[in-house]
Design a protein around this motif. Structure first.
Motif, short mmCIF file in Angstrom:
data_model
loop_
_atom_site.label_atom_id
_atom_site.label_comp_id
_atom_site.label_asym_id
_atom_site.label_seq_id
_atom_site.Cartn_x
_atom_site.Cartn_y
_atom_site.Cartn_z
N ARG A 54 0.86 -1.19 0.00
CA ARG A 54 0.00 0.00 0.00
C ARG A 54 0.89 1.24 0.00
O ARG A 54 1.91 1.27 0.70
CB ARG A 54 -0.91 0.01 1.24
CG ARG A 54 -1.96 1.11 1.25
CD ARG A 54 -3.02 0.88 0.19
NE ARG A 54 -3.71 -0.36 0.39
CZ ARG A 54 -4.75 -0.54 1.22
NH1 ARG A 54 -5.19 0.48 1.95
NH2 ARG A 54 -5.34 -1.72 1.32
N LYS A 55 0.52 2.22 -0.79
CA LYS A 55 1.29 3.46 -0.85
C LYS A 55 0.81 4.41 0.26
O LYS A 55 -0.39 4.63 0.43
CB LYS A 55 1.09 4.10 -2.22
CG LYS A 55 1.81 5.43 -2.42
CD LYS A 55 1.60 5.91 -3.83
CE LYS A 55 2.20 7.29 -4.03
NZ LYS A 55 1.45 8.33 -3.32
N SER A 57 -0.01 7.87 2.30
CA SER A 57 -0.39 9.24 1.98
C SER A 57 0.63 10.19 2.61
O SER A 57 1.43 9.80 3.47
CB SER A 57 -1.78 9.55 2.55
OG SER A 57 -1.76 9.51 3.96
N ASN A 82 5.67 9.42 -5.43
CA ASN A 82 4.81 10.04 -6.42
C ASN A 82 5.45 10.00 -7.80
O ASN A 82 4.77 9.79 -8.81
CB ASN A 82 4.52 11.49 -6.03
CG ASN A 82 3.42 11.58 -5.00
OD1 ASN A 82 2.56 10.70 -4.91
ND2 ASN A 82 3.44 12.62 -4.20
N VAL A 85 4.75 7.00 -9.80
CA VAL A 85 3.40 6.88 -10.35
C VAL A 85 3.34 7.40 -11.78
O VAL A 85 2.56 6.93 -12.60
CB VAL A 85 2.39 7.63 -9.44
CG1 VAL A 85 1.00 7.67 -10.08
CG2 VAL A 85 2.32 6.98 -8.07
N GLU A 135 -8.11 3.27 -6.65
CA GLU A 135 -6.86 3.47 -5.94
C GLU A 135 -5.79 4.03 -6.87
O GLU A 135 -5.04 4.94 -6.50
CB GLU A 135 -6.37 2.16 -5.32
CG GLU A 135 -5.08 2.31 -4.53
CD GLU A 135 -4.65 1.01 -3.87
OE1 GLU A 135 -3.63 1.02 -3.16
OE2 GLU A 135 -5.33 -0.03 -4.07
N ARG A 136 -5.73 3.51 -8.09
CA ARG A 136 -4.77 4.02 -9.07
C ARG A 136 -5.07 5.47 -9.43
O ARG A 136 -4.15 6.28 -9.60
CB ARG A 136 -4.80 3.13 -10.32
CG ARG A 136 -3.91 3.62 -11.45
CD ARG A 136 -2.45 3.54 -11.11
NE ARG A 136 -1.61 4.07 -12.18
CZ ARG A 136 -1.32 5.35 -12.31
NH1 ARG A 136 -1.77 6.24 -11.42
NH2 ARG A 136 -0.56 5.77 -13.30
N GLU A 139 -3.86 7.62 -6.60
CA GLU A 139 -2.40 7.75 -6.65
C GLU A 139 -2.00 8.81 -7.66
O GLU A 139 -1.09 9.62 -7.41
CB GLU A 139 -1.76 6.41 -7.02
CG GLU A 139 -1.78 5.37 -5.92
CD GLU A 139 -1.11 4.09 -6.35
OE1 GLU A 139 -0.83 3.92 -7.56
OE2 GLU A 139 -0.85 3.24 -5.48
#
Length: 276
Positions: A54-55, A57, A82, A85, A135-136, A139
Motif C-alpha cells: 500500500r502506498k 499518503s 509520487n 506513479v 486506488e490508481r 495515486e
C-alpha cells in the motif's frame, strides 16, 4: 496486522519506504498496532505499507515522522513515491520542472497540472485512466498535486501560462468543479510570480495548434522545451528546434489577451457559465 514478509529495499521506492518505516518503528520499540494507535491509523495499514502493498499518503508519512522522531526522513522519501506513479516518458520532465526557475506553458484543452484543483485533477484522471482502479486514480491525483509543491516557498519559479479559451469552456467534472477550478486560476493569477493569459477563439490560427508547449529556464544550463501527446513526451534541447519553440511561444503571447483582460474573461466565465 499484515503478515511479515521478506522485502528487498532496492526492489522499488515503495519497498525502500516500507523498509525504512519498519526500521524506524522497530528502533522506537513500537509494534505496528501501537504505531497505528499513535498516528490514528490501523496497525494493519502500517503493515501493508511496511510490506510495500500500500502506498502511504502524505499525512500518514508526516504523522509517522512525528511519532518516530525521524526528523522528516520519511517525508523526504515520499516525493519519490509520487514520481514512480508517473509514466516513464514523463518522469524526466518532472525532474526538470522541479529545478526550473521559470516555467512557461501553453495548454490547449485543460488547466496545467501545476494549477489544477484536486477535484478537477480527479475528473481528468478518471477519464484518462479508464479501466484502472479507484486506488490508481487516487495515486495519480496525489502525484499531480504533489508536483504543485514547487510553487510553495520564496524561491518558487516564475510561472507564465497561456490557456486556450477552450480550457475555460470545457466543464471538466461538472459546473461546480469547474467553477472551483476557475476561481483557483483567478487566485493564482494574482500572485506576483504568476501570469495567466487567455488565447481567445477570435485569434484564429496560431503557432501551437498541434498541442501543448512548455519552456523551462534554469539558474544554470540552457533552456529546454517539452512537447507531449497521447502516451509520449519529448524534451527538446537542440538549439535550432528550441529556437523555434521559443518563437512559437512568443507569438502565442502576442496573440493572447493581456493579463488583465484574460483575468476578466476568466471571471466572466465563472459568473455566466459556472454559477454557484
Amino acid at each position: 496486522m499484515a503478515p511479515t514478509r521478506d522485502l528487498d529495499p532496492s526492489s522499488s521506492v515503495l519497498g525502500f519506504f516500507g523498509s525504512e518505516l519498519r526500521r524506524f518503528r522497530e528502533a522506537s520499540g513500537l509494534t505496528q498496532d501501537r504505531l497505528g494507535e499513535v498516528i490514528n491509523y490501523t496497525g494493519s495499514l502500517v503493515g501493508l505499507i511496511e510490506t510495500a502493498r500500500r502506498k502511504p499518503s502524505r499525512e500518514f508519512t508526516e504523522r509517522c515522522d512525528a511519532a518516530l522522531g525521524t526528523d522528516g526522513a520519511l517525508a523526504r522519501i515520499w516525493p519519490l513515491l509520487n514520481r514512480a506513479v508517473f509514466p516513464p516518458w514523463f518522469r524526466g520532465f518532472v525532474d526538470l520542472e522541479a529545478t526550473a526557475t521559470s516555467i512557461r506553458k501553453y495548454q490547449a484543452q485543460t488547466v496545467p497540472g501545476l494549477l489544477q484543483t484536486e477535484d478537477y485533477a480527479r475528473a481528468l484522471l478518471r477519464k484518462g485512466l479508464v479501466g484502472e482502479s479507484e486506488e490508481r486514480v487516487e495515486e495519480g491525483v496525489a502525484a499531480r498535486l504533489g508536483r504543485q509543491a514547487i510553487l510553495d516557498g520564496p524561491d518558487r519559479p516564475y510561472l507564465w501560462v497561456i490557456l486556450d479559451e477552450a480550457v475555460l469552456r470545457r466543464p471538466v467534472g461538472g459546473p461546480q468543479v469547474m467553477r472551483q477550478q476557475l476561481v483557483r486560476l483567478v487566485e493564482s493569477a494574482r500572485h506576483p510570480r504568476v501570469v495567466i493569459q487567455v488565447l481567445p477563439f477570435a485569434s484564429g490560427e496560431h503557432t501551437s495548434v498541434e498541442g501543448p508547449l512548455t519552456l523551462l529556464s534554469f539558474a544554470e544550463g540552457p533552456d529546454v522545451a517539452y512537447v507531449e501527446g497521447p502516451n509520449f513526451g519529448q524534451v527538446i534541447d537542440n538549439s535550432s528546434d528550441l529556437t523555434l519553440c521559443v518563437l512559437a511561444y512568443d507569438h502565442l503571447q502576442a496573440d493572447a489577451l493581456p493579463p488583465s483582460a484574460s483575468l476578466a474573461m476568466i471571471e466572466a466565465a465563472i459568473e455566466k457559465g459556472y454559477e454557484a
